[in-house]
Motif scaffolding. Structure first.
Motif, short mmCIF file in Angstrom:
data_model
loop_
_atom_site.label_atom_id
_atom_site.label_comp_id
_atom_site.label_asym_id
_atom_site.label_seq_id
_atom_site.Cartn_x
_atom_site.Cartn_y
_atom_site.Cartn_z
N PHE A 59 0.84 -1.20 0.00
CA PHE A 59 0.00 0.00 0.00
C PHE A 59 0.87 1.25 0.00
O PHE A 59 0.66 2.18 -0.79
N TYR A 60 1.85 1.27 0.90
CA TYR A 60 2.72 2.44 0.99
C TYR A 60 3.56 2.62 -0.27
O TYR A 60 3.78 3.74 -0.75
N LEU A 61 4.04 1.51 -0.85
CA LEU A 61 4.85 1.61 -2.06
C LEU A 61 4.03 2.17 -3.22
O LEU A 61 4.50 3.03 -3.98
N HIS A 62 2.81 1.70 -3.37
CA HIS A 62 1.94 2.21 -4.43
C HIS A 62 1.58 3.68 -4.20
O HIS A 62 1.61 4.49 -5.14
N LYS A 63 1.23 4.02 -2.99
CA LYS A 63 0.87 5.41 -2.69
C LYS A 63 2.06 6.33 -2.88
O LYS A 63 1.94 7.42 -3.46
N ALA A 64 3.23 5.91 -2.42
CA ALA A 64 4.43 6.73 -2.57
C ALA A 64 4.78 6.91 -4.04
O ALA A 64 5.16 8.01 -4.47
N ALA A 65 4.66 5.85 -4.84
CA ALA A 65 4.95 5.95 -6.27
C ALA A 65 3.98 6.91 -6.96
O ALA A 65 4.37 7.72 -7.81
N GLU A 66 2.71 6.83 -6.57
CA GLU A 66 1.71 7.75 -7.14
C GLU A 66 2.06 9.20 -6.83
O GLU A 66 2.03 10.07 -7.72
N LEU A 67 2.42 9.48 -5.59
CA LEU A 67 2.72 10.86 -5.19
C LEU A 67 4.05 11.33 -5.77
O LEU A 67 4.21 12.51 -6.07
N ALA A 68 5.01 10.42 -5.92
CA ALA A 68 6.28 10.80 -6.55
C ALA A 68 6.06 11.17 -8.01
O ALA A 68 6.69 12.10 -8.53
N SER A 69 5.17 10.46 -8.68
CA SER A 69 4.84 10.79 -10.06
C SER A 69 4.13 12.13 -10.16
O SER A 69 4.43 12.96 -11.03
N MET A 70 3.20 12.37 -9.25
CA MET A 70 2.45 13.63 -9.26
C MET A 70 3.33 14.82 -8.94
O MET A 70 2.98 15.96 -9.27
N ILE A 171 7.86 11.05 3.50
CA ILE A 171 8.57 11.96 2.63
C ILE A 171 9.03 11.19 1.40
O ILE A 171 9.64 10.13 1.51
N ILE A 172 8.71 11.72 0.20
CA ILE A 172 8.77 10.95 -1.03
C ILE A 172 9.47 11.75 -2.12
O ILE A 172 9.29 12.96 -2.23
N GLY A 173 10.24 11.05 -2.96
CA GLY A 173 10.82 11.72 -4.11
C GLY A 173 11.42 10.74 -5.10
O GLY A 173 11.85 9.65 -4.73
N HIS A 174 11.44 11.12 -6.36
CA HIS A 174 12.07 10.35 -7.43
C HIS A 174 13.33 11.06 -7.91
O HIS A 174 13.34 12.27 -8.06
N PHE A 200 10.51 7.36 1.21
CA PHE A 200 10.44 6.51 0.02
C PHE A 200 11.14 7.23 -1.12
O PHE A 200 10.74 8.34 -1.48
N THR A 201 12.17 6.61 -1.66
CA THR A 201 12.86 7.21 -2.80
C THR A 201 12.83 6.23 -3.97
O THR A 201 12.93 5.01 -3.79
N PHE A 202 12.71 6.78 -5.17
CA PHE A 202 12.66 6.00 -6.40
C PHE A 202 13.79 6.47 -7.31
O PHE A 202 13.87 7.65 -7.66
N GLY A 203 14.67 5.54 -7.69
CA GLY A 203 15.78 5.91 -8.56
C GLY A 203 16.68 6.96 -7.94
O GLY A 203 17.23 7.81 -8.65
N GLN A 204 16.87 6.89 -6.66
CA GLN A 204 17.66 7.90 -5.93
C GLN A 204 19.14 7.78 -6.27
O GLN A 204 19.69 6.68 -6.29
N TYR A 305 7.16 2.28 -11.68
CA TYR A 305 7.26 1.87 -10.29
C TYR A 305 5.85 1.61 -9.78
O TYR A 305 5.07 2.54 -9.60
N PHE A 306 5.51 0.34 -9.61
CA PHE A 306 4.20 -0.05 -9.08
C PHE A 306 3.07 0.63 -9.85
O PHE A 306 2.13 1.17 -9.27
N GLY A 307 3.20 0.61 -11.18
CA GLY A 307 2.15 1.14 -12.04
C GLY A 307 2.25 2.61 -12.35
O GLY A 307 1.38 3.14 -13.07
#
Length: 315
Positions: A59-70, A171-174, A200-204, A305-307
């Protein structure tokens, strides 16, 4: 831990620790004894994750990915520094309780800049324990106070209007935003010890040396959960390569999306890797940072990332 902090509290603490440096941030809970945490981590411990076996984490991974994209929707974000944007929201968590969600983004580097940029790892001002990427460090120093006070203002407004409690700050970022997210989370976790934080970081990108990674891992025992998500053979998390790669160390663990597809969750093949991740080493063979080949370009770096794909504002 219950979040009931006012803007006045934040300003008081910021004044107490000083607005000119990050000595408090980088000087606490950091000792040579932390190296003992890495004993026995010579091989990657791989654990296959799924939404079925780890529903709360997913749940957290999907939500974080959504917010990082936004966070790439710059017209919806607040500019808090030159080319640096943030958005603070109050949203429900896995159990339906409200939490603070902070999205961060920065102007992305083209691939040529990633490959050719100067990786300037040095000791921060007034500290001799760690070394960090001074490019991202200096940018974080510019936005730090504006960002923290903005989060506190949003929280204070919510509690004044609706009451209740807020139990955690996420706290989230790509990419570049992921660099700011980790620095922000580590700073706030040490400053506000009575609050709980998740990063949550994506491609950090890689941000520092062994002692910096050790500091982040030490905070996990107190009030900071750190999740570094990578995608297939993305090149950004494993830079810099070559002669100086041995000096740069990611904190553990790494959550690795091992295949590139827009596919059902049960086919994503997501692993959690616990080895000490050093670009250029032979440890943790099945993690992104240590795959034999890496992809130079935006495809792997931007996911999905998770869709959710990064790098542009979703429609």
């Amino acid at each position: 831990m219950i979040l009931s902090i006012s803007l006045c509290h934040v300003i008081f603490i910021l004044c107490r620790i000083g607005l000119s440096g990050l000595t408090y941030f980088f000087g606490k809970r950091n000792s040579q004894s932390d190296k003992n945490k890495y004993k026995g981590a010579k091989k990657a411990a791989k654990l296959l994750l799924s939404a079925k076996t780890s529903p709360k984490l997913f749940f957290y991974l999907h939500k974080a990915a959504e917010l990082a994209s936004m966070a790439y929707c710059y017209n919806q974000m607040e500019e808090i520094g030159p080319g640096i944007y943030s958005l603070t929201q109050i949203l429900p968590n896995y159990s339906g309780d409200l939490e603070v969600w902070v999205s961060l983004s920065g102007i992305e580097f083209p691939k040529e800049s990633w490959l050719n940029r100067k990786y300037d790892m040095r000791t921060p001002p007034d500290n001799t324990n760690i070394q960090v990427d001074m490019t991202f460090y200096n940018q974080f120093a510019i936005i730090r106070n504006t960002l923290v006070k903005g989060i506190a203002k949003k929280v204070d407004h919510h509690l004044t209007m609706y009451g209740g409690t807020l139990k955690k700050i996420n706290i989230i970022g790509h990419s570049v935003g992921g660099a700011y997210a980790l620095f922000t989370g580590a700073f706030m976790a040490q400053t506000f010890e009575y609050l709980k934080f998740q990063v949550f970081t994506f491609g950090q990108p890689n941000l520092g040396d062994f002692q910096f990674a050790s500091m982040v891992e030490t905070l996990k025992a107190f009030n900071l959960e750190y999740h570094r998500i990578t995608h297939t053979n993305d090149y950004v998390p494993r830079l810099p390569g070559g002669l100086y790669s041995f000096a740069w160390v990611h904190p553990r663990p790494e959550i690795w999306i091992s295949i590139d597809c827009d596919c059902p969750e049960e086919s994503e093949k997501v692993y959690i890797c616990f080895a000490l991740i050093k670009p250029g080493s032979n440890q943790g063979r099945n993690c992104n940072g240590l795959t034999d080949n890496y992809e130079i370009g935006d495809a792997a770096h931007n996911g999905p990332y998770f869709g959710h794909r990064m790098g542009y504002c979703p429609s």
